[in-house]
Design a protein around this motif. Structure first.
Motif, PDB file in Angstrom:
ATOM      1  N   PRO A 176     -99.102   1.973   0.857  1.00 40.92           N
ATOM      2  CA  PRO A 176     -98.041   2.972   1.039  1.00 40.92           C
ATOM      3  C   PRO A 176     -97.074   2.563   2.138  1.00 40.92           C
ATOM      4  O   PRO A 176     -97.398   1.767   3.027  1.00 40.92           O
ATOM      5  N   ALA A 177     -95.892   3.107   2.082  1.00 41.73           N
ATOM      6  CA  ALA A 177     -94.919   2.934   3.152  1.00 41.73           C
ATOM      7  C   ALA A 177     -95.210   3.934   4.255  1.00 41.73           C
ATOM      8  O   ALA A 177     -95.779   5.003   3.996  1.00 41.73           O
ATOM      9  N   PRO A 178     -94.865   3.623   5.503  1.00 44.46           N
ATOM     10  CA  PRO A 178     -95.088   4.588   6.582  1.00 44.46           C
ATOM     11  C   PRO A 178     -94.431   5.934   6.279  1.00 44.46           C
ATOM     12  O   PRO A 178     -93.270   5.996   5.871  1.00 44.46           O
ATOM     13  N   GLY A 179     -95.190   7.007   6.419  1.00 42.79           N
ATOM     14  CA  GLY A 179     -94.704   8.345   6.122  1.00 42.79           C
ATOM     15  C   GLY A 179     -94.986   8.809   4.712  1.00 42.79           C
ATOM     16  O   GLY A 179     -94.812   9.990   4.393  1.00 42.79           O
TER      17      GLY A 179
ATOM     18  N   LEU B 108    -119.281  14.111   3.573  1.00 46.14           N
ATOM     19  CA  LEU B 108    -118.171  13.970   4.515  1.00 46.14           C
ATOM     20  C   LEU B 108    -117.566  12.591   4.304  1.00 46.14           C
ATOM     21  O   LEU B 108    -118.213  11.576   4.577  1.00 46.14           O
ATOM     22  N   ASP B 109    -116.346  12.528   3.786  1.00 48.12           N
ATOM     23  CA  ASP B 109    -115.738  11.237   3.490  1.00 48.12           C
ATOM     24  C   ASP B 109    -115.279  10.558   4.781  1.00 48.12           C
ATOM     25  O   ASP B 109    -114.882  11.211   5.755  1.00 48.12           O
ATOM     26  N   GLY B 110    -115.315   9.230   4.775  1.00 47.25           N
ATOM     27  CA  GLY B 110    -114.969   8.455   5.964  1.00 47.25           C
ATOM     28  C   GLY B 110    -113.480   8.210   6.087  1.00 47.25           C
ATOM     29  O   GLY B 110    -113.008   7.075   5.892  1.00 47.25           O
ATOM     30  N   VAL B 111    -112.710   9.242   6.393  1.00 41.81           N
ATOM     31  CA  VAL B 111    -111.269   9.099   6.568  1.00 41.81           C
ATOM     32  C   VAL B 111    -111.007   8.169   7.751  1.00 41.81           C
ATOM     33  O   VAL B 111    -111.622   8.310   8.809  1.00 41.81           O
ATOM     34  N   PRO B 112    -110.105   7.184   7.608  1.00 44.26           N
ATOM     35  CA  PRO B 112    -109.812   6.304   8.750  1.00 44.26           C
ATOM     36  C   PRO B 112    -109.368   7.098   9.972  1.00 44.26           C
ATOM     37  O   PRO B 112    -108.726   8.148   9.855  1.00 44.26           O
TER      38      PRO B 112
ATOM     39  N   VAL C 213     -99.416   5.939   8.249  1.00 45.92           N
ATOM     40  CA  VAL C 213     -98.763   5.476   9.469  1.00 45.92           C
ATOM     41  C   VAL C 213     -98.928   3.955   9.525  1.00 45.92           C
ATOM     42  O   VAL C 213     -99.835   3.400   8.901  1.00 45.92           O
ATOM     43  N   PRO C 214     -98.055   3.250  10.257  1.00 50.18           N
ATOM     44  CA  PRO C 214     -98.126   1.788  10.261  1.00 50.18           C
ATOM     45  C   PRO C 214     -99.493   1.269  10.679  1.00 50.18           C
ATOM     46  O   PRO C 214    -100.123   1.771  11.610  1.00 50.18           O
ATOM     47  N   GLY C 215     -99.952   0.247   9.970  1.00 48.31           N
ATOM     48  CA  GLY C 215    -101.221  -0.381  10.285  1.00 48.31           C
ATOM     49  C   GLY C 215    -102.100  -0.521   9.057  1.00 48.31           C
ATOM     50  O   GLY C 215    -101.781  -0.020   7.972  1.00 48.31           O
ATOM     51  N   THR C 216    -103.201  -1.220   9.221  1.00 49.64           N
ATOM     52  CA  THR C 216    -104.207  -1.363   8.178  1.00 49.64           C
ATOM     53  C   THR C 216    -105.366  -0.439   8.504  1.00 49.64           C
ATOM     54  O   THR C 216    -106.022  -0.599   9.540  1.00 49.64           O
ATOM     55  N   HIS C 217    -105.627   0.531   7.646  1.00 53.44           N
ATOM     56  CA  HIS C 217    -106.604   1.577   7.922  1.00 53.44           C
ATOM     57  C   HIS C 217    -107.841   1.362   7.062  1.00 53.44           C
ATOM     58  O   HIS C 217    -107.748   1.301   5.822  1.00 53.44           O
TER      59      HIS C 217
ATOM     60  N   THR D 207    -109.493  -0.260   2.254  1.00 54.65           N
ATOM     61  CA  THR D 207    -108.446  -0.096   3.252  1.00 54.65           C
ATOM     62  C   THR D 207    -107.178   0.430   2.603  1.00 54.65           C
ATOM     63  O   THR D 207    -106.982   0.325   1.383  1.00 54.65           O
ATOM     64  N   LEU D 208    -106.327   1.004   3.457  1.00 58.65           N
ATOM     65  CA  LEU D 208    -104.947   1.311   3.115  1.00 58.65           C
ATOM     66  C   LEU D 208    -104.070   0.443   3.999  1.00 58.65           C
ATOM     67  O   LEU D 208    -104.153   0.518   5.230  1.00 58.65           O
TER      68      LEU D 208
END
Length: 645
Positions: A291-294, A317-321, A352-356, A386-387
């Motif tokens: 995805p693009a930031p935002g 409980l899912d492991g949200v980054p 948001v910017p980065g690799t999650h 990852t995202l």
């Protein structure tokens, strides 16, 4: 179970048994005490003993498993929160200090009012000296005589001391009115913010943000302690309820009540014998992996029972980054699953910017009685791990790095002696030197052969240093993006521009993790820099547990940097450690430039104090010749690629 509780249970059971015998065989109590009195006393003692034994009905003997809150990011400190906390702590304690030792609290530190005064005095002197062009001594004199402002409350803070008269209602034990010291301190911050040219906060409001003084540290996801089986304590409650019900049945002579208690015994026994299946499979799907930031990303999680028995109580409980908060939906749900059945839940996150990196989901599996439950991480997850939101590329525009500063006076550009066009040195002739570099004039004058050395131009080496110390983990809001993550995006923007221009560029982080990439060029090196900065291993989303000693970190960096290496330091300057790091590297002979993401919120008194102290740190570096780029993370990241001189 402790020996005291064992004794209580034993006494209780024995007393209830004696009461039952007295009811069943009245002849046993004849000649001693009346039957009714003996029965009530005996059963009463038993009941009280059992209740005492179960005094911890709602507690478990096993340590609880800390489950995270994936709906939001970890909590971070906000700049100025410590000062806001001091304002909230100001009280009548220490008002009647008669000597220096009375100003200290029990921990060997000055009381809050003295610490507030010292912090505001230093800040006010710096702001007045900078905005009015005065020296520090004259600025301090203006504070002492109260002539520096027309605000009476702000002027009185320094002119009338820290122990002004209290309002009469302050003597009432159930009333805690606002103290004059705290009110005047807020007016000082508002007046200094106005002098510095920033939006002044409302001094009539509280300090604010005091509750966010402590940030979450350590691991975000508790998979290291899993799996774990724990007791919920319900079996203990059922056991006590059975004993009490039996006692009531004995006293009232109701056999049916005693028989009803047997169902509780059966339920507790079944919980000890029967174990639910923990064989689960989880799959995850996302609407987009890049995805693009935002951009909003929808995540769907499906859990399936792949065992042979029913799971009567399942909580997932899912492991949200850590860097992504849940915008809508929920990352947790509860259900019961028969063998082969599945259940799903969906939620959305904002990229948001980065690799999650997604964490393994955590499943809590309980038995049919709710007596015991197993907490485990489900590792076998199908779907993206990852995202990748990436980092924005700058393009080919660039500026030349700042000229290299040496320990001697003046400056020079990085270079080495060799074949060039600019004269550098004259050395003794060595066999094999090119004849064209022999200085024949020197030969004619001295009779000795000498070789001319020319300065060979070489691009300077640059190392981008990212401040990821525990103190640097601040955010504009408690659940916002922390400064080191903004700094990671800024660091890549700078490195990308330099690498695009062919400048050998390296990467280093200062914090709990040791990240070091020596200066190189090329697309492969750019990818390595991006991977380190975009991921959450070199720059995690949670603050380190340990503080970083700046002197040791600077010495370690200086040992790795080559003599001609230039440094671009990315730091929020939220504490004096960032200033110290820049000055130590500059004193070691490395040209230092600073990029500073601004994560302050001057709308509150505490935030305004943090904003003002940060501006003074920027001014301190600039006065010492260190270029600083003050970057607002809400503006395009491309602006940080050019470091002002």
């Amino acid at each position: 179970m402790t020996s005291t509780r064992r004794l209580s249970v034993g006494v209780g059971l024995l007393s209830i048994a004696v009461g039952g015998l007295l009811l069943a065989l009245p002849a046993l109590g004849s000649g001693l005490v009346p039957r009714a009195v003996a029965t009530l006393l005996t059963v009463g003692v038993g009941t009280v003993a059992v209740v005492i034994a179960g005094r911890r009905l709602f507690e478990s003997d096993e340590p609880a498993v800390r489950l995270p809150s994936p709906e939001s990011r970890p909590r971070y400190r906000t700049p100025g929160s410590s000062f806001a906390g001091l304002l909230d702590d100001v009280s009548t304690v220490g008002r009647r200090a008669v000597d220096e030792t009375d100003d200290w609290d029990g921990d060997g530190e000055f009381a809050p009012r003295e610490r507030v005064s010292a912090a505001l005095h230093d800040l006010a002197v710096a702001v007045l000296a900078r905005t009015e062009g005065r020296d520090a001594g004259r600025a301090a004199d203006r504070l002492a005589n109260g002539r520096w402002t027309d605000d009476e409350d702000a002027a009185a803070f320094f002119a009338e001391g820290l122990r002004p008269p209290l309002p009469r209602r302050a003597s009432l034990p159930w009333v805690r009115p606002e103290l004059p010291v705290a009110r005047r301190a807020r007016h000082v911050v508002a007046e200094l913010a106005d002098r510095a040219g920033t939006d002044a906060p409302d001094p009539t409001e509280g300090g604010g943000l005091a509750a966010t003084d402590d940030a979450e540290t350590g691991a975000y996801w508790p998979t290291a302690d899993l799996p774990r089986e724990r007791s919920t304590g319900r079996t203990r409650r059922v056991t006590v309820a059975v004993l009490l019900t039996s006692a009531v049945g004995v006293v009232a002579g109701l056999p049916g009540t005693v028989l009803t208690a047997a169902f509780g015994v059966s339920l507790a026994g079944a919980a000890r014998v029967w174990r639910p299946s923990t064989d689960l499979a989880v799959s995850r799907s996302v609407s987009t992996r890049t995805p693009a930031p935002g951009e909003t990303v929808e995540v769907t999680v499906t859990v399936r029972n792949v065992g042979d028995s029913t799971v009567p109580d399942l909580r997932l409980l899912d492991g949200v980054p850590a860097g992504l908060g849940v915008d809508s939906g929920t990352a947790r749900f509860a259900t019961a699953l028969r063998p082969g059945k599945a259940a799903s839940t969906s939620y959305t996150v904002e990229a948001v910017p980065g690799t999650h990196r997604f964490e393994p989901p955590v499943a809590v599996v309980g038995d049919v009685a709710g007596a015991r439950e197993t907490v485990q991480a489900v590792e076998s997850v199908d779907g993206p791990a990852t995202l990748d939101c990436g980092f924005e590329r700058r393009g080919r525009e660039s500026e030349a790095p700042r000229p290299q500063v040496t320990l001697a006076s003046g400056s020079r550009t990085a270079g080495v002696s060799g074949a060039g066009v600019e004269f550098d040195a004259l050395r003794e002739y060595r066999p094999g030197d090119p004849p064209g570099r022999i200085d024949w004039n020197h030969r004619a004058k001295t009779g000795d052969l000498a070789t001319v050395e020319f300065e060979e131009p070489r691009r300077p080496r640059v190392v981008v240093v990212l401040d990821a110390r525990r103190a640097a983990y601040v955010a504009e809001t408690p659940r916002g993006v922390p400064a080191p993550r903004h700094g990671a995006a800024a660091a890549f923007a700078v490195a990308d521009v330099l690498l695009e221009s062919g400048v050998p560029t390296g990467l280093a982080t200062v914090g709990a993790t040791d990240c070091w990439l020596p200066p190189k060029t090329g697309s492969a090196h750019r990818d390595a820099v991006r991977d380190r900065l975009a991921g959450d291993r070199a720059v995690p989303w949670t603050a380190p547990s340990d503080e970083t000693v700046v002197a040791d970190a600077a010495a370690d960096l200086a040992a790795r940097l080559s003599a001609d290496a230039q440094v671009v330091l990315v730091t929020p300057l939220c504490d004096d450690g960032g200033v110290s790091l820049a000055r130590r590297l500059d004193a070691a002979g490395h040209s230092v430039s600073v990029v500073s993401p601004d994560c302050t919120d001057p709308s509150t008194v505490g935030g305004a104090y943090g904003h003002l102290t940060r501006r003074e740190r920027l001014a301190t570096l600039r006065r010492r010749g260190v270029p600083v780029r003050d970057w607002d993370p809400t503006t395009p990241i491309s602006e940080v690629a050019h470091v002002e001189r």
